[in-house]
Design a protein around this motif. Structure first.
Motif, short mmCIF file in Angstrom:
data_model
loop_
_atom_site.label_atom_id
_atom_site.label_comp_id
_atom_site.label_asym_id
_atom_site.label_seq_id
_atom_site.Cartn_x
_atom_site.Cartn_y
_atom_site.Cartn_z
N UNK A 109 0.23 13.22 26.44
CA UNK A 109 -0.37 12.88 27.73
C UNK A 109 -0.43 11.37 27.95
N UNK A 110 -0.57 10.60 26.85
CA UNK A 110 -0.67 9.15 26.96
C UNK A 110 0.69 8.46 27.08
N UNK A 111 1.76 9.15 26.71
CA UNK A 111 3.08 8.54 26.76
C UNK A 111 3.58 8.08 25.40
N UNK A 112 3.00 8.63 24.34
CA UNK A 112 3.47 8.32 22.99
C UNK A 112 4.60 9.28 22.66
N UNK A 113 5.79 8.73 22.37
CA UNK A 113 6.97 9.58 22.24
C UNK A 113 7.46 9.79 20.82
N UNK A 114 6.95 9.02 19.85
CA UNK A 114 7.35 9.15 18.46
C UNK A 114 6.10 9.31 17.60
N UNK A 115 6.10 10.30 16.73
CA UNK A 115 5.04 10.41 15.74
C UNK A 115 5.68 10.65 14.38
N UNK A 116 5.55 9.68 13.49
CA UNK A 116 6.12 9.78 12.16
C UNK A 116 5.16 10.59 11.29
N UNK A 117 5.66 11.70 10.75
CA UNK A 117 4.84 12.54 9.89
C UNK A 117 5.06 12.13 8.44
N UNK A 118 3.96 11.82 7.76
CA UNK A 118 4.03 11.36 6.38
C UNK A 118 2.95 12.05 5.56
N UNK A 119 2.70 11.56 4.37
CA UNK A 119 1.71 12.16 3.50
C UNK A 119 1.11 11.12 2.58
N UNK A 120 0.93 11.50 1.32
CA UNK A 120 1.37 12.67 0.59
C UNK A 120 2.79 13.12 0.94
N UNK A 122 4.58 15.63 3.29
CA UNK A 122 4.27 16.42 4.49
C UNK A 122 4.74 17.87 4.43
N UNK A 123 5.77 18.17 3.63
CA UNK A 123 6.27 19.54 3.61
C UNK A 123 5.30 20.53 2.97
N UNK A 124 4.21 20.05 2.34
CA UNK A 124 3.21 20.99 1.84
C UNK A 124 2.38 21.55 3.00
N UNK A 125 2.47 20.93 4.20
CA UNK A 125 1.72 21.39 5.37
C UNK A 125 2.67 22.00 6.39
N UNK A 126 3.25 23.13 6.04
CA UNK A 126 4.17 23.81 6.96
C UNK A 126 3.47 24.17 8.27
N UNK A 127 2.19 24.51 8.20
CA UNK A 127 1.47 24.89 9.42
C UNK A 127 1.44 23.75 10.43
N UNK A 128 1.25 22.52 9.95
CA UNK A 128 1.21 21.36 10.85
C UNK A 128 2.60 21.05 11.39
N UNK A 129 3.61 21.16 10.53
CA UNK A 129 4.98 20.87 10.97
C UNK A 129 5.43 21.90 12.01
N UNK A 130 5.05 23.16 11.84
CA UNK A 130 5.36 24.18 12.85
C UNK A 130 4.64 23.86 14.16
N UNK A 131 3.43 23.35 14.07
CA UNK A 131 2.69 22.94 15.27
C UNK A 131 3.40 21.79 15.96
N UNK A 132 3.85 20.80 15.19
CA UNK A 132 4.58 19.67 15.76
C UNK A 132 5.85 20.13 16.45
N UNK A 133 6.53 21.12 15.88
CA UNK A 133 7.80 21.59 16.43
C UNK A 133 7.66 22.07 17.87
N UNK A 134 6.48 22.53 18.24
CA UNK A 134 6.28 23.07 19.59
C UNK A 134 6.10 21.97 20.64
N UNK A 135 5.93 20.73 20.19
CA UNK A 135 5.75 19.61 21.13
C UNK A 135 7.10 18.95 21.33
N UNK A 136 7.91 19.53 22.20
CA UNK A 136 9.30 19.13 22.36
C UNK A 136 9.48 17.75 22.99
N UNK A 137 8.45 17.22 23.63
CA UNK A 137 8.57 15.92 24.28
C UNK A 137 8.26 14.77 23.31
N UNK A 138 7.98 15.12 22.07
CA UNK A 138 7.72 14.12 21.04
C UNK A 138 8.75 14.29 19.94
N UNK A 139 9.28 13.15 19.45
CA UNK A 139 10.20 13.17 18.32
C UNK A 139 9.38 12.95 17.05
#
Length: 367
Positions: A109-120, A122-139
């Motif tokens: 909504x704010x116009x942020x187009x890139x969100x870098x997913x890191x950790x730890x 990050x692949x231990x949180x499949x639930x969050x990555x699946x959630x991110x996948x649904x936000x198609x307007x963000x890379x």
């Protein structure tokens, strides 16, 4: 600092990244089709940021989100383990997938187009990555050690092209295994081969030190990556989390040499995208942390200036993203001279730990 100049600088930078990714994906129809669609969303996001700038409100184009503190590796010199934000087990109080999903929606909504997913890791949180996948307007570049990339994950990345895996390595097999553990390099090469066979665009992230700078920016090494199917390389300056490793951090001369090498690589090998972090801070008027160009959200929801300056006076469990950008800590860092000084490794704030801690204490007293 003139904010309209900063917004223009950041917008041009994101445009270059998008064009670079699009060029890197031209041989892959599925990837290319997504990037053409995403470039339209990116233009709309940029317009949202410009409208906010006209109202006197600066919105950065990037976020870094550490979606977990858990990691399955013990890399030497890891800043996350050094500041105790990373370990073998998930800690209580970390954001759940719904909370992360809400943050992603606010960012859109704010116009942020890139969100870098890191950790730890990050692949231990499949639930969050699946959630991110649904936000198609963000890379979502996903910075991963690559060792947990099973067939289910391969399918997820194949089905959702807004998720771009970025595999961390240190250079050749000896350097990578020495820092990350025996056999990691071999696993990474196998994972990259799987990505290439499936036509999934991926990149690599390389921590640059005095020891590996010449190797990882060489024609030989980058050709090897290109042959493995890699389309983007992110160079991250080493941050000496262990004071005994201060000598590994690139200095001004090293940075100048790296920039010169990157210019040559960009001219000669245009099928690959080359990004350096923090990059040319002088051109942007200083460090881009604390909301100038990005900020970091830790696994518990704390809004931090950057991963290398893990201090916060604001929690996104209680505060909206827009308000977090106006946190007392961020404002004091941006209004002072904290982001414009010289530094000797990765983040200009890293060497000012005591001063940043003092600002956090002041913010807490003012609250």
């Amino acid at each position: 600092m003139q904010s309209f100049q900063l917004e223009e600088y950041l917008s041009r930078g994101t445009d270059r990244i998008i064009k670079g990714i699009l060029k890197a994906s031209l041989s892959n129809p599925g990837e290319s089709a997504f990037m053409i669609q995403y470039s339209k969303a990116a233009k709309e996001a940029r317009e949202l940021r410009r409208e906010a700038e006209a109202r006197g409100e600066h919105i950065p184009p990037f976020l870094i989100a550490s979606i977990t503190s858990q990691c399955n590796l013990h890399c030497k010199g890891c800043y996350a383990r050094a500041n105790e934000s990373c370990g073998e087990f998930e800690r209580n109080g970390q954001l759940d997938k719904e909370q992360w999903g809400d943050i992603f929606s606010q960012a859109e909504e704010l116009g942020i187009g890139f969100i870098l997913l890191a950790g730890g890791e990050p692949l231990v949180r499949r639930d969050v990555i699946e959630t991110a996948a649904r936000h198609k307007r963000i890379l979502f570049p996903v910075f991963t050690n690559g060792t947990l990339m099973d067939q289910d994950y391969v399918k997820l990345f194949s089905d959702h092209r807004n998720l771009i895996p970025v595999f961390s390595m240190e250079g050749n097999q000896q350097r990578t295994d020495d820092r990350r553990g025996a056999g990691v390099y071999h696993t990474l090469m196998g994972t990259m081969e799987c990505m290439r066979e499936k036509g999934i665009l991926f990149g690599t992230s390389i921590t640059v030190t005095k020891e590996n700078l010449d190797e990882v920016t060489s024609d030989e090494f980058t050709c090897r990556l290109a042959g493995a199917g890699c389309k983007a390389v992110v160079y991250v300056e080493y941050v000496p989390a262990d004071p005994m490793t201060q000598g590994l951090a690139p200095d001004e001369e090293d940075r100048a040499r790296m920039e010169q090498r990157l210019r040559k690589l960009r001219e000669k090998k245009q099928a690959m995208l080359y990004i350096s972090f923090p990059g040319d801070e002088k051109a942007s008027g200083g460090c881009l942390a604390a909301g100038r160009g990005f900020f970091h959200i830790n696994a518990n929801g704390g809004a931090e200036p950057c991963p290398f300056s893990p201090f916060s006076d604001t929690s996104l469990k209680e505060t909206r993203l827009r308000e977090a950008l106006k946190s007392r800590l961020f404002v004091k860092l941006r209004d002072g001279e904290f982001l414009t000084g010289e530094h000797s490794g990765g983040c200009v704030l890293f060497g000012q730990e005591k001063a940043v801690r003092a600002l956090v204490s002041e913010s807490e007293r003012d609250a």
